[in-house]
Write a protein that holds these residues in place. Structure first.
Motif, PDB file in Angstrom:
ATOM      1  N   GLN A  14      34.100  35.227  22.996  1.00 42.57           N
ATOM      2  CA  GLN A  14      35.457  34.492  22.932  1.00 42.57           C
ATOM      3  C   GLN A  14      35.659  34.355  24.384  1.00 42.57           C
ATOM      4  N   LEU A  15      35.734  35.614  25.094  1.00 45.27           N
ATOM      5  CA  LEU A  15      36.239  35.551  26.742  1.00 45.27           C
ATOM      6  C   LEU A  15      35.394  34.737  27.561  1.00 45.27           C
ATOM      7  N   LEU A  16      34.044  34.608  27.308  1.00 45.26           N
ATOM      8  CA  LEU A  16      33.131  34.122  28.148  1.00 45.26           C
ATOM      9  C   LEU A  16      33.152  32.466  27.895  1.00 45.26           C
ATOM     10  N   MET A  17      33.348  31.832  26.693  1.00 46.11           N
ATOM     11  CA  MET A  17      33.671  30.539  26.320  1.00 46.11           C
ATOM     12  C   MET A  17      34.762  30.068  26.664  1.00 46.11           C
ATOM     13  N   ALA A  18      36.015  30.950  26.651  1.00 43.86           N
ATOM     14  CA  ALA A  18      37.251  30.570  27.046  1.00 43.86           C
ATOM     15  C   ALA A  18      37.088  30.346  28.683  1.00 43.86           C
ATOM     16  N   VAL A  20      29.379  43.810  33.627  1.00 42.64           N
ATOM     17  CA  VAL A  20      29.540  44.393  32.462  1.00 42.64           C
ATOM     18  C   VAL A  20      28.826  45.658  32.567  1.00 42.64           C
ATOM     19  N   SER A  21      27.542  45.551  32.860  1.00 38.65           N
ATOM     20  CA  SER A  21      26.598  46.714  32.814  1.00 38.65           C
ATOM     21  C   SER A  21      27.147  47.441  33.972  1.00 38.65           C
ATOM     22  N   PHE A  22      27.443  46.957  35.142  1.00 41.68           N
ATOM     23  CA  PHE A  22      27.629  47.923  36.274  1.00 41.68           C
ATOM     24  C   PHE A  22      28.931  48.547  36.068  1.00 41.68           C
ATOM     25  N   PHE A  23      30.058  47.820  35.422  1.00 43.09           N
ATOM     26  CA  PHE A  23      31.197  48.637  35.063  1.00 43.09           C
ATOM     27  C   PHE A  23      31.266  49.739  34.002  1.00 43.09           C
ATOM     28  N   ALA A  61      35.242  47.247  30.626  1.00 43.00           N
ATOM     29  CA  ALA A  61      34.036  46.854  31.329  1.00 43.00           C
ATOM     30  C   ALA A  61      34.126  45.310  31.011  1.00 43.00           C
ATOM     31  N   LEU A  62      34.418  44.899  29.781  1.00 42.39           N
ATOM     32  CA  LEU A  62      34.475  43.501  29.533  1.00 42.39           C
ATOM     33  C   LEU A  62      35.409  42.772  30.394  1.00 42.39           C
ATOM     34  N   ARG A  63      36.496  43.500  30.336  1.00 41.58           N
ATOM     35  CA  ARG A  63      37.760  42.864  31.137  1.00 41.58           C
ATOM     36  C   ARG A  63      37.472  42.650  32.851  1.00 41.58           C
ATOM     37  N   MET A  64      36.768  43.610  33.227  1.00 45.66           N
ATOM     38  CA  MET A  64      36.698  43.771  34.570  1.00 45.66           C
ATOM     39  C   MET A  64      35.557  42.719  35.144  1.00 45.66           C
ATOM     40  N   SER A  65      34.508  42.632  34.018  1.00 42.81           N
ATOM     41  CA  SER A  65      33.500  41.660  34.409  1.00 42.81           C
ATOM     42  C   SER A  65      34.271  40.150  34.167  1.00 42.81           C
ATOM     43  N   TYR A  72      38.280  35.367  37.514  1.00 39.14           N
ATOM     44  CA  TYR A  72      39.661  35.666  37.764  1.00 39.14           C
ATOM     45  C   TYR A  72      39.900  35.415  39.178  1.00 39.14           C
ATOM     46  N   PHE A  73      38.895  36.272  39.876  1.00 40.12           N
ATOM     47  CA  PHE A  73      39.176  36.359  41.398  1.00 40.12           C
ATOM     48  C   PHE A  73      38.944  35.098  42.157  1.00 40.12           C
ATOM     49  N   ARG A  74      38.203  34.182  41.398  1.00 43.30           N
ATOM     50  CA  ARG A  74      38.027  32.799  42.283  1.00 43.30           C
ATOM     51  C   ARG A  74      39.525  32.023  41.930  1.00 43.30           C
TER      52      ARG A  74
END
Length: 212
Positions: A71-75, A101-104, A133-137, A143-145
Protein backbone atom coordinates in the motif's frame (compact mmCIF):
# COMPACT_ATOMS: atom_id res chain seq x y z
CA UNK A 1 46.02 27.55 -22.41
CA UNK A 2 44.14 30.57 -21.12
CA UNK A 3 40.65 30.32 -19.65
CA UNK A 4 39.25 32.00 -22.75
CA UNK A 5 40.64 29.25 -24.99
CA UNK A 6 39.90 26.37 -22.65
CA UNK A 7 37.13 24.11 -23.98
CA UNK A 8 33.97 23.97 -21.90
CA UNK A 9 33.95 20.23 -21.28
CA UNK A 10 30.56 20.05 -19.60
CA UNK A 11 28.91 21.63 -22.64
CA UNK A 12 30.56 19.16 -24.99
CA UNK A 13 29.92 16.05 -22.93
CA UNK A 14 26.81 16.64 -20.84
CA UNK A 15 24.75 19.10 -22.85
CA UNK A 16 21.37 17.66 -23.84
CA UNK A 17 20.61 18.48 -27.46
CA UNK A 18 17.15 18.78 -28.93
CA UNK A 19 16.01 15.57 -30.57
CA UNK A 20 16.32 15.78 -34.38
CA UNK A 21 13.04 15.79 -36.29
CA UNK A 22 14.10 12.65 -38.14
CA UNK A 23 13.97 10.72 -34.85
CA UNK A 24 10.55 11.95 -33.69
CA UNK A 25 8.83 8.90 -35.17
CA UNK A 26 10.98 6.66 -32.97
CA UNK A 27 9.47 8.08 -29.79
CA UNK A 28 6.63 6.30 -28.07
CA UNK A 29 4.85 6.92 -24.81
CA UNK A 30 5.09 4.29 -22.10
CA UNK A 31 2.06 4.58 -19.87
CA UNK A 32 2.12 3.87 -16.16
CA UNK A 33 0.98 0.31 -15.32
CA UNK A 34 -2.59 -0.22 -14.24
CA UNK A 35 -3.29 -0.43 -10.52
CA UNK A 36 -3.87 -4.17 -10.80
CA UNK A 37 -0.56 -4.78 -12.61
CA UNK A 38 1.33 -2.50 -10.21
CA UNK A 39 -0.05 -4.32 -7.20
CA UNK A 40 0.80 -7.74 -8.70
CA UNK A 41 4.36 -6.58 -9.48
CA UNK A 42 4.93 -5.20 -5.97
CA UNK A 43 3.39 -8.15 -4.14
CA UNK A 44 5.46 -10.58 -6.16
CA UNK A 45 8.64 -8.70 -5.27
CA UNK A 46 7.62 -8.66 -1.61
CA UNK A 47 7.03 -12.42 -1.66
CA UNK A 48 10.50 -12.99 -3.11
CA UNK A 49 12.13 -10.42 -0.84
CA UNK A 50 10.79 -11.14 2.63
CA UNK A 51 9.96 -14.82 2.89
CA UNK A 52 13.09 -16.80 3.62
CA UNK A 53 14.95 -16.64 6.91
CA UNK A 54 18.63 -17.28 6.16
CA UNK A 55 20.21 -15.89 9.35
CA UNK A 56 19.36 -13.70 12.35
CA UNK A 57 19.58 -10.56 10.22
CA UNK A 58 17.23 -11.85 7.52
CA UNK A 59 14.09 -9.77 7.18
CA UNK A 60 10.83 -11.68 7.33
CA UNK A 61 7.61 -9.78 6.66
CA UNK A 62 4.46 -10.76 8.48
CA UNK A 63 1.38 -11.03 6.23
CA UNK A 64 0.00 -7.66 7.34
CA UNK A 65 3.39 -6.02 6.70
CA UNK A 66 3.44 -7.31 3.14
CA UNK A 67 0.10 -5.63 2.54
CA UNK A 68 1.26 -2.45 4.30
CA UNK A 69 4.44 -2.19 2.23
CA UNK A 70 2.45 -2.76 -0.94
CA UNK A 71 0.00 0.00 0.00
CA UNK A 72 2.82 2.41 0.83
CA UNK A 73 4.59 1.78 -2.48
CA UNK A 74 1.42 1.97 -4.56
CA UNK A 75 0.30 5.19 -2.87
CA UNK A 76 3.75 6.76 -3.34
CA UNK A 77 3.96 5.81 -7.02
CA UNK A 78 0.44 7.06 -7.74
CA UNK A 79 1.06 10.32 -5.85
CA UNK A 80 4.13 11.20 -7.91
CA UNK A 81 2.48 10.21 -11.17
CA UNK A 82 -0.61 12.31 -10.46
CA UNK A 83 1.39 15.36 -9.31
CA UNK A 84 4.45 15.25 -11.58
CA UNK A 85 3.58 13.06 -14.55
CA UNK A 86 4.10 9.41 -15.56
CA UNK A 87 7.85 9.80 -15.97
CA UNK A 88 8.34 11.02 -12.38
CA UNK A 89 8.72 7.46 -11.06
CA UNK A 90 9.40 4.00 -12.40
CA UNK A 91 9.96 0.44 -11.25
CA UNK A 92 13.48 1.50 -10.30
CA UNK A 93 12.04 3.54 -7.44
CA UNK A 94 10.26 0.44 -6.16
CA UNK A 95 13.54 -1.46 -6.29
CA UNK A 96 15.29 1.37 -4.42
CA UNK A 97 12.65 1.10 -1.69
CA UNK A 98 13.45 -2.59 -1.24
CA UNK A 99 17.15 -1.82 -0.98
CA UNK A 100 16.43 0.90 1.58
CA UNK A 101 14.24 -1.42 3.67
CA UNK A 102 17.03 -3.98 3.83
CA UNK A 103 19.56 -1.31 4.81
CA UNK A 104 17.47 0.21 7.59
CA UNK A 105 16.39 -3.18 8.91
CA UNK A 106 19.99 -4.29 9.37
CA UNK A 107 20.97 -0.86 10.67
CA UNK A 108 18.26 -0.93 13.35
CA UNK A 109 19.19 -4.47 14.35
CA UNK A 110 22.86 -3.61 14.77
CA UNK A 111 22.10 -0.32 16.52
CA UNK A 112 20.00 -2.22 19.06
CA UNK A 113 22.61 -4.96 19.41
CA UNK A 114 21.25 -8.11 17.83
CA UNK A 115 23.18 -10.54 20.00
CA UNK A 116 22.96 -8.59 23.26
CA UNK A 117 19.27 -7.63 23.22
CA UNK A 118 17.06 -10.64 24.05
CA UNK A 119 13.92 -8.63 23.31
CA UNK A 120 14.73 -8.76 19.60
CA UNK A 121 14.05 -12.49 19.65
CA UNK A 122 10.32 -11.78 19.94
CA UNK A 123 8.21 -11.43 16.84
CA UNK A 124 6.61 -8.22 18.11
CA UNK A 125 9.92 -6.43 18.64
CA UNK A 126 11.30 -7.43 15.26
CA UNK A 127 8.01 -6.46 13.65
CA UNK A 128 8.31 -2.94 15.06
CA UNK A 129 11.79 -2.58 13.57
CA UNK A 130 10.46 -3.69 10.20
CA UNK A 131 7.72 -1.05 10.43
CA UNK A 132 10.38 1.60 11.10
CA UNK A 133 12.44 0.36 8.15
CA UNK A 134 9.39 0.52 5.88
CA UNK A 135 8.69 4.13 6.77
CA UNK A 136 12.30 5.21 6.35
CA UNK A 137 12.49 3.53 2.94
CA UNK A 138 9.51 5.61 1.76
CA UNK A 139 11.17 8.72 3.19
CA UNK A 140 14.45 8.08 1.38
CA UNK A 141 13.00 7.14 -2.00
CA UNK A 142 9.99 9.47 -2.20
CA UNK A 143 9.47 11.91 0.66
CA UNK A 144 12.85 13.65 0.54
CA UNK A 145 12.31 14.42 -3.15
CA UNK A 146 9.57 16.84 -2.13
CA UNK A 147 11.02 20.21 -1.16
CA UNK A 148 10.05 21.78 2.14
CA UNK A 149 9.51 25.02 0.23
CA UNK A 150 12.11 25.45 -2.47
CA UNK A 151 12.15 27.25 -5.79
CA UNK A 152 8.44 26.68 -6.31
CA UNK A 153 7.57 28.03 -2.87
CA UNK A 154 4.07 27.24 -1.69
CA UNK A 155 3.56 24.53 -4.31
CA UNK A 156 6.50 22.53 -2.96
CA UNK A 157 5.31 22.85 0.62
CA UNK A 158 1.77 21.89 -0.41
CA UNK A 159 2.91 18.75 -2.24
CA UNK A 160 5.00 17.67 0.72
CA UNK A 161 2.12 18.23 3.14
CA UNK A 162 -0.28 16.32 0.90
CA UNK A 163 2.12 13.37 0.79
CA UNK A 164 2.46 13.41 4.59
CA UNK A 165 -1.32 13.37 4.99
CA UNK A 166 -1.63 10.50 2.52
CA UNK A 167 0.84 8.35 4.45
CA UNK A 168 -0.68 9.29 7.80
CA UNK A 169 -4.05 8.14 6.54
CA UNK A 170 -2.60 4.86 5.30
CA UNK A 171 -1.03 4.13 8.67
CA UNK A 172 -4.15 5.19 10.51
CA UNK A 173 -6.22 2.73 8.51
CA UNK A 174 -3.76 -0.14 8.73
CA UNK A 175 -2.55 0.20 12.32
CA UNK A 176 -5.75 1.59 13.80
CA UNK A 177 -3.81 4.42 15.40
CA UNK A 178 -2.48 7.76 14.26
CA UNK A 179 1.23 7.83 13.45
CA UNK A 180 2.58 11.10 12.12
CA UNK A 181 4.94 10.20 9.30
CA UNK A 182 6.76 13.55 9.34
CA UNK A 183 7.31 13.38 13.11
CA UNK A 184 8.74 9.89 12.86
CA UNK A 185 11.13 10.82 10.04
CA UNK A 186 12.27 13.95 11.91
CA UNK A 187 12.98 11.91 15.04
CA UNK A 188 15.11 9.49 13.02
CA UNK A 189 17.03 12.32 11.38
CA UNK A 190 17.69 13.91 14.77
CA UNK A 191 18.88 10.55 16.06
CA UNK A 192 21.38 9.85 13.29
CA UNK A 193 22.27 13.18 11.69
CA UNK A 194 23.84 15.22 14.49
CA UNK A 195 27.20 16.65 15.50
CA UNK A 196 28.07 13.41 17.31
CA UNK A 197 27.95 11.35 14.13
CA UNK A 198 29.04 13.99 11.63
CA UNK A 199 31.60 16.76 11.67
CA UNK A 200 29.63 19.90 10.92
CA UNK A 201 31.89 22.80 9.79
CA UNK A 202 31.57 26.04 11.77
CA UNK A 203 28.92 28.36 10.42
CA UNK A 204 26.88 25.55 8.84
CA UNK A 205 23.38 25.30 10.26
CA UNK A 206 22.18 21.77 10.96
CA UNK A 207 18.73 22.44 9.54
CA UNK A 208 16.14 20.10 8.06
CA UNK A 209 17.37 20.54 4.50
CA UNK A 210 20.92 19.57 5.43
CA UNK A 211 19.74 16.57 7.44
CA UNK A 212 17.72 15.23 4.54
Amino acid sequence: TSDANRPVINRQVYFVHKLPDTMSDLLWKINAPSEEKLRHFIMRKIELFGCQKVDEESICFLPHQRERFCQLLMASQKFFISHFGPSAVSNRDIQRAFVAVSFFWRHYLRARGLSSDPSLSTETARSELIDDALRMSIAIVYYFRLDIGGKNGDDDAKNRKCFEQLLDQLYSDVLDKQIKFADFVTSQLDLFVNDHNFEIPPGIALNQALKE
